[in-house]
Design an enzyme around this catalytic site. Structure first.
Site, PDB file in Angstrom:
ATOM      1  N   CYS A 179      24.369 -25.600  25.928  1.00 11.75           N
ATOM      2  CA  CYS A 179      23.105 -24.730  25.323  1.00 11.75           C
ATOM      3  C   CYS A 179      22.459 -24.102  26.186  1.00 11.75           C
ATOM      4  CB  CYS A 179      22.103 -25.712  24.697  1.00 11.75           C
ATOM      5  SG  CYS A 179      20.854 -24.618  23.706  1.00 11.75           S
ATOM      6  N   HIS A 237      25.946 -26.397  15.578  1.00  9.59           N
ATOM      7  CA  HIS A 237      24.859 -26.328  16.817  1.00  9.59           C
ATOM      8  C   HIS A 237      23.849 -25.196  16.585  1.00  9.59           C
ATOM      9  CE1 HIS A 237      24.154 -26.525  21.359  1.00  9.59           C
ATOM     10  NE2 HIS A 237      23.665 -25.318  20.781  1.00  9.59           N
ATOM     11  N   GLU A 238      24.249 -24.005  16.342  1.00  4.45           N
ATOM     12  CA  GLU A 238      23.436 -22.951  16.168  1.00  4.45           C
ATOM     13  C   GLU A 238      22.514 -22.987  14.915  1.00  4.45           C
ATOM     14  OE1 GLU A 238      22.753 -21.002  18.619  1.00  4.45           O
ATOM     15  OE2 GLU A 238      24.792 -21.586  19.673  1.00  4.45           O
ATOM     16  N   HIS A 249      19.310 -25.063  15.767  1.00  4.82           N
ATOM     17  CA  HIS A 249      18.337 -24.258  16.306  1.00  4.82           C
ATOM     18  C   HIS A 249      17.398 -23.604  15.008  1.00  4.82           C
ATOM     19  CE1 HIS A 249      19.239 -24.236  20.529  1.00  4.82           C
ATOM     20  NE2 HIS A 249      20.498 -24.147  20.300  1.00  4.82           N
TER      21      HIS A 249
HETATM   22 CO    CO Z   1      21.955 -24.302  21.692  1.00  3.78          CO
END
Ligand code: CO
Length: 170
Positions: free
Chosen positions: A97, A139-140, A143
């Site tokens: 990341c 993953h995104e 966020h």
């Molecule tokens: Co990330």
């Protein structure tokens, strides 16, 4: 314009981002800046909150096949207001990341994802994927909910990581 990337454990990374309602010039500038910032770091993806903007926006710059060239602005996947309609299966792959630079670890995710989202003009699209893209989307999307991949580590690995990370910034 390249923007500064927030680095873990910056508290702003814990923000729950808000839905985008205007698909205007401001959003387009944000997306363009996110591309420039990702390109400058040779990253594969970036969420708006990583440059301090709490909007449900992320981009993915995953090259086709074995290409090592950075994908162009036109080929960049711009994901706005994503909603998963299916998550199934299991897979464990190495993740990194831009907000945790230099740290990589295997993380378990769903192997198959279907996501509905809007593009920069507000048009609706769907992605159905069971490859690397499926993992990157998760993953995104994390966020946008204020979560970072290191939170998914086992307790032991997390402790090791935190120790190593603190040393790095001494
Ligand atoms: Co990330």
């Amino acid at each position: 314009m390249v923007r500064e990337i927030l680095v873990y454990p910056d508290k702003r990374l814990k923000t729950i981002s808000e839905e985008v309602t205007s698909f205007d010039e401001e959003l387009h500038t944000l997306l363009d800046d996110m591309y420039d910032t990702t390109k400058a770091q040779i990253g594969l993806g970036l969420a708006a909150i990583q440059i301090g903007v709490p909007k449900r926006v992320f981009i993915l710059t995953i090259p086709e096949g074995d290409s090592e060239e950075m994908v162009s602005r036109e080929e960049t996947l711009e994901i706005i207001n994503p909603v998963f309609t299916l998550l199934e299966g299991k897979v464990k792959k190495q993740e990194g990341c831009l907000s945790v630079p230099g740290y990589y670890e295997d993380i378990e995710r769903y192997s198959h994802a279907i996501v509905e989202y809007q593009d920069r003009h507000g048009e609706k699209h769907t992605i159905d994927n069971d490859e690397f893209l499926a993992i990157a989307l998760q993953h995104e999307n994390d966020h946008l909910d204020g979560k970072i991949f290191v939170e998914k580590l086992s307790i032991l690995k997390r402790k090791k990581f935190e120790k190593k990370w603190k040393k790095k910034f001494k």
